[in-house]
Each structure stands twice: as C-alpha cells, then as structure tokens.
Design a protein around this motif. Structure first.
Motif, short mmCIF file in Angstrom:
data_model
loop_
_atom_site.label_atom_id
_atom_site.label_comp_id
_atom_site.label_asym_id
_atom_site.label_seq_id
_atom_site.Cartn_x
_atom_site.Cartn_y
_atom_site.Cartn_z
N UNK A 111 0.87 -1.23 0.05
CA UNK A 111 0.05 0.11 0.17
C UNK A 111 1.03 1.32 -0.11
N UNK A 112 0.66 2.17 -0.78
CA UNK A 112 1.52 3.66 -0.91
C UNK A 112 0.64 4.53 -1.73
N UNK A 113 -0.10 5.41 -1.11
CA UNK A 113 -0.95 6.40 -1.59
C UNK A 113 -0.12 7.25 -2.62
N UNK A 114 1.13 7.19 -2.03
CA UNK A 114 1.88 8.42 -3.06
C UNK A 114 2.12 7.88 -4.41
N UNK A 116 -0.15 5.97 -5.71
CA UNK A 116 -1.55 5.41 -6.10
C UNK A 116 -1.82 4.01 -5.96
N UNK A 119 -5.33 -0.88 -1.25
CA UNK A 119 -5.41 -2.28 -0.94
C UNK A 119 -6.31 -2.75 -2.01
N UNK A 120 -7.15 -2.06 -2.82
CA UNK A 120 -8.18 -2.53 -3.91
C UNK A 120 -7.28 -2.94 -5.03
N UNK A 124 -5.57 -8.73 -2.47
CA UNK A 124 -6.01 -8.93 -0.94
C UNK A 124 -7.40 -9.90 -1.08
N UNK A 147 8.16 1.50 5.92
CA UNK A 147 6.84 2.14 6.38
C UNK A 147 5.91 1.63 5.74
N UNK A 148 5.92 1.44 4.30
CA UNK A 148 4.76 1.04 3.48
C UNK A 148 4.46 -0.55 3.71
N UNK A 150 5.17 -2.27 6.41
CA UNK A 150 4.72 -2.14 7.69
C UNK A 150 3.22 -1.91 7.68
N UNK A 151 2.87 -0.85 7.07
CA UNK A 151 1.49 -0.36 7.13
C UNK A 151 0.61 -1.53 6.32
N UNK A 154 0.11 -4.01 9.08
CA UNK A 154 -1.04 -3.69 9.71
C UNK A 154 -2.43 -4.00 9.15
N UNK A 155 -2.47 -3.40 8.16
CA UNK A 155 -3.84 -3.42 7.41
C UNK A 155 -4.34 -4.73 7.16
N UNK A 176 15.92 -2.49 9.68
CA UNK A 176 15.03 -1.49 9.66
C UNK A 176 15.16 -0.93 8.14
#
Ligand code: ZN
Lengths: 198, 383
Positions: A111-114, A116, A119-120, A124, A147-148, A150-151, A154-155, A176
C-alpha cells in the motif's frame, strides 16, 4: 559516439534496462557482437520464452510457466499456513531458507497512496478467499520492514484477525528500512523464528 | 569532541579545502560572502546531515558542479575516533558515510559528531513560526538519539502517505471485503508520533533544567526562564515507568485522532501529531515570543543554546563542538564574555566574525586565526 545503425539500436535497447547506463550498455553490446551467433540466438530466445510462457500462478500469483505453480501443487506443503509477501522475489528469498513448509501468497506490491496503490489494487480479495476456502489457520506476514510494508502488514492484520486466524509478522533481525531480498539467510531464518502476533 | 581535520570539495564557494584544526579555538575572519559561514555549514553538515541555513542539499554544491563533498576526522573520548563524509549530488540522494561505509539510514550517521551552532537565525527560533521550533527540537534530539532520528524519518513518510490518502476521493465501486486503509496509517502515525512526543517532552524538560540558571546569570538575576511543550492534544502526566508513559500517550493520541476524523476528511490533512507541535519560551511567566522585547528574545535564544551545550555534555559525558556564526555584534559586552567563557573553556569552538575587535583580548591571543577570502584560508599570526 557514432554507431552503425543496428548497433545503435542494441545499445539503445540495453540502456532501457534498470541499472544500465550508457557505458554499460556499450560494453554489453560490444560483448554481444563478439559471441557466436548461436549464443546470441539462445539469449534472444530466452527473453522471448519468458515473455510468452511466464504468467502468474492462479493460486499464489508467483511467476510460473503452468496455470498453477510447483509450490502450490506440492502436496507435502501445509496449505493451512500462508506466508504473505509483496513480490515474487521476496518469495524466492523466503524459499532459500528451506525452513518454511507452508504455502505463499504474493500481493503484487504494498500500500502506498503516494504511488497511487491502495489495498483494492493488491491481491487482497484473493487472499481473503483463499483463507476461507483452504481453511487457513495461520497467516505469516513477510512484507519488507519499510513504512509501506509495515502499514500493509497492519492493514492485513486488522482485516484477517476477525476470521479467527492466527496472524504473525516476521520482524526479528531484519534491518529496518532494508529490502527483504537483500537479507542473508541467517537473518531470514531468525526472522521466521522470531515472528510476532499483531 | 574534536574536529581534527576538514575537507571541502566543490562545496559552496570552496573548490578544494583541506585544513586541520586545534582542539581549542579557531577564528575565521573575513568580509561577508567570502566563505566563513559556509565553512561552519560544512562542519554542521557532518554532525546533522543537514544545512546550517536550512537550505536544500543541492544548494550547497559549488555553482555548476555535479557533486560536492564534505569530510572530517573526529576525535572522541567516549567512542572510537571516526571519519565522516557527506557526498552531495545534483542527481542522486546524498550519501552519509561513516568510516568509508555508506550508511543506509540517517540514524547511523547523525550524532556521531555533536555540534551546537549559535547564529543570528536563533532569534527566529524564538520569535518565528512554530515550524522553527519543531526544526530546533528535531535537529537537536536527533543528534542525541538515533532512535528519535529513525522515528522522525518514518513519521515524515507516514504523514506524507496519510495526507495523500486523505486527498483521494473514495472509490465508488469498492469491494465489500476491501476497507479503507486509513486505519492502518492512523496506527502507524500514532506509533511513531507517540515516540516523538515522548522524547520531545523529556528533552524540553531536561533543557529547561539547564537553561534556568543560565538565563538567571545572563539577565543579572532579573528574569525567570521556563519552557513549556504544546502537543496537539492533552498529554497524560509523565508516568513512573517508561512503558506506561508510552502507552498512556498512545491512548490519548488515539482519542484525539478519533475526535478529528471527520474534520480531517473534510480538510484533507492530518491535524493530530507532532508535526503540529509547538514549544513556548516563558520569561517571568510570559510568552517571550509575544510579549518579550528584542533584548529578552536574544537572551532567551542564547540561554537555549548554552543549555544545549550543557545538556549534551551531561548526557554524553563529552562536550560538543561549538559554532559561533557572527553572533557578537548583536550581544553586549557582558553576554559576549559569558558566551566565550562557556564555549571556549570546555569545547572546541569555531568563530566567524567580520571584526576582530569584538573578541576579548585573551581569546584573540590564544586562538588560531585565519583570514577567509573567496573560499580560501590564510593563517594569520596571533597577536
Ligand atoms: Zn502458486
């Protein structure tokens, strides 16, 4: 630098490859010029074969030349334990440890909004369907410790845990901010052993 | 900590400079725009990985050059001596190098060499926007704590990702299994944000302890100094155990996030977290930013920096190097003398000035003096 036209074309194509600058492209092109025609044909053929025959496994989405990959057809593997990775290269890295005897699921990214990527756009939905269909007991999240990554873990943990599945994440010993496919085997074995619930 | 030698290549107006320094005092004399501040900026870059003037990395590369390098050899009492290098490039990310090995994370580089920089811009830390004070906190705590440095890098990335997500419209044809990922970003923001908040609160309290007596001395006993921390939500009081503290902050953070969720969706930006914190400096109980005279603001700025020197020495057992960038013309004789005493007595100190007569006589005699002219250093004879 002035090349004969076919040579210029080859240098141009090689330059498009990742990690290849103008100098390396030139060196590779001159090397290819020197090798026997047979060898050159084999290389060209190998590239074409990969493009024509390699597809994503219908089950785990790993690269394969069959509808379902060897790992998914191996009956000795435990289908109730799923290891989730971002990319096929991460799957290969996990396999090199020879420690994991369950099956895999390749998300196709993180997942990385930056960029684009939500999750869709990852596999998944397919993962959730597999969990129900294969009666999965445990999901091991093996995304890169960025960061991406790990997120994304988490998701997935938030999404999957309500199904009553054990969810863990490899964490121990991985550098890390690094890349999973650069980690050495000892580190990865340690990571697999030291996985934690989320 | 002693910077034994410094190398500048294609850095600011320096073509090539290789210079060794004494463990005591170095004075750089010269007219404006000759390279005094740039040399100090090079030293600062070795400590923090950042520009002293808050400039983007590429601006520090010499005009029209593809890359610039700053290197230094640092003698340390509490750790092995270390060789540091920063490679700036027009086209690639900068490299931070420790003992010839390129680091993958800033936390492995920042704080190997510790520096406190005094400059006229410190006044802006006092009276400028809150972002100035956050920058102060981040730069100073990062030097002291690699884990803060790491958490800060992660936090910034998470914040950027989360803000982008808030700007995206909801996709209409969402699969029922696929929920929004905002919750996962909330967790991440809270995890790293709580660490920053916890450490900032601790640092501000420690800094205040050292700043209070210093400010009293500087103001001739007339002014009481205090610092207070203002996060974006009410913090629980500090707990006894560190683990409890962490959990309590996280829980308060979570409630604050929930209370602004709708507003965040509407304004499409993250409203809760350390990226919107502030710190207030109080003189005699009043906010010096709003109510202080310029003189009081200058004294507060000086107290803060001097407290930093003392705190770094207290926490690490070793005095940091001090950079004094043209700060004397703004200070009266008494404060000038105090600043000299504290820095030159215990720390390796670098001073830039346009006017030697601003320095006290004894200091002038013991310093190694250089004239800086168009990116070159000429040794001058001490008086
Ligand atoms: Zn498969």
């Amino acid at each position: 630098m002035h090349y004969a036209k076919p040579l210029a074309r080859l240098v141009g194509e090689l330059e498009k490859l990742p990690g290849i600058g103008p100098k390396s492209a030139q060196r590779l092109a001159f090397h290819l010029l020197r090798i026997p025609a047979d060898e050159a044909r084999q290389l060209a053929d190998a590239i074409l074969q990969v493009k024509e025959r390699i597809t994503a496994c219908q089950v785990c989405h790993n690269f394969t030349d069959q509808p379902v990959c060897d790992l998914c057809r191996d009956s000795r593997r435990d289908s109730a334990v799923l290891c989730v990775v971002a990319e096929p290269r991460d799957l290969l890295a996990m396999e090199r440890t020879n420690e994991f005897r369950g099956r895999y699921h390749v998300l196709g990214g993180v997942i990385s909004p930056l960029e684009g990527i939500g999750p869709e756009m990852l596999r998944i939905r397919e993962l959730v369907e597999r969990i129900h269909k294969d009666e999965v007991r445990e999901v091991i999240l093996a995304t890169n410790p960025t960061v991406e990554g790990d997120t994304t873990a988490l998701y997935l943990a938030r999404l999957i845990k309500p199904f009553g599945v054990r969810v863990s994440k490899i964490a121990f010993g991985l550098p890390v901010g690094g890349d999973l496919d650069y980690a050495d085997q000892a580190t990865l074995i340690q990571a697999l052993e030291g996985r934690r619930d989320l | 900590m002693i910077l034994r030698s410094l190398i500048l290549r294609q850095f600011r107006n320096y073509e090539v400079l290789e210079q060794s320094f004494t463990p005591a005092l170095t004075v750089l004399l010269g007219a404006n725009a000759q390279g005094k501040t740039s040399l100090l900026e090079g030293i600062y870059l070795l400590a923090t990985g950042k520009s002293l003037r808050g400039c983007p990395d590429v601006e520090m590369i010499r005009w029209d050059m593809p890359a610039g390098v700053v290197g230094g050899y640092v003698l340390r009492e509490k750790a092995h001596d270390v060789e540091l290098e920063v490679v700036l490039s027009q086209t690639a990310r900068k490299s931070l190098v420790v003992n010839t090995v390129r680091t993958t994370r800033a936390m492995e580089f920042v704080g190997q060499f510790k520096v406190v920089a005094f400059s006229s811009a410190d006044l802006e830390t006092i009276r400028g926007e809150p972002s100035r004070r956050r920058r102060f906190l981040d730069l100073e705590i990062s030097q002291l704590s690699p884990s803060y440095c790491h958490a800060l890098g992660c936090y910034r990335k998470i914040l950027e990702q989360r803000n982008r997500l808030l700007k995206q419209p909801y996709p209409g044809n969402r699969h029922p299994l696929i929920e929004d990922s905002l919750g996962a970003w909330d967790d991440q923001l809270r995890t790293y944000g709580s660490r920053l908040i916890e450490r900032r609160r601790q640092f501000i309290q420690q800094l205040e302890t050292f700043a209070q007596p210093i400010h009293q001395t500087l103001s001739g006993g007339k002014e009481q100094f205090a610092l207070s921390y203002h996060p974006t939500f009410r913090l629980p009081p500090p707990a006894e155990g560190e683990a409890d503290d962490h959990e309590a902050i996280g829980e308060a953070f979570r409630r604050a996030q929930e209370s602004v969720r709708e507003e965040e969706r509407r304004r499409q930006v993250s409203l809760i977290g350390p990226h919107r914190d502030d710190m207030t400096l109080l003189v005699n109980g009043r906010d010096v930013r709003v109510f202080g005279s310029q003189g009081q603001q200058r004294t507060a700025a000086l107290s803060l920096r001097l407290a930093e020197v003392a705190l770094m020495e207290d926490l690490t057992g070793e005095a940091p190097a001090c950079l004094l960038d043209d700060v004397f013309s703004e200070l009266d004789a008494g404060r000038r003398a105090h600043l000299f005493d504290v820095t030159t007595e215990r720390c390796q100190t670098f001073i830039s000035t346009t006017d030697l007569t601003l320095l006290p006589g004894p200091v002038r005699r013991h310093a190694s003096l250089f004239e800086v002219q168009e990116g070159t250093l000429q040794p001058l004879r001490s008086e």
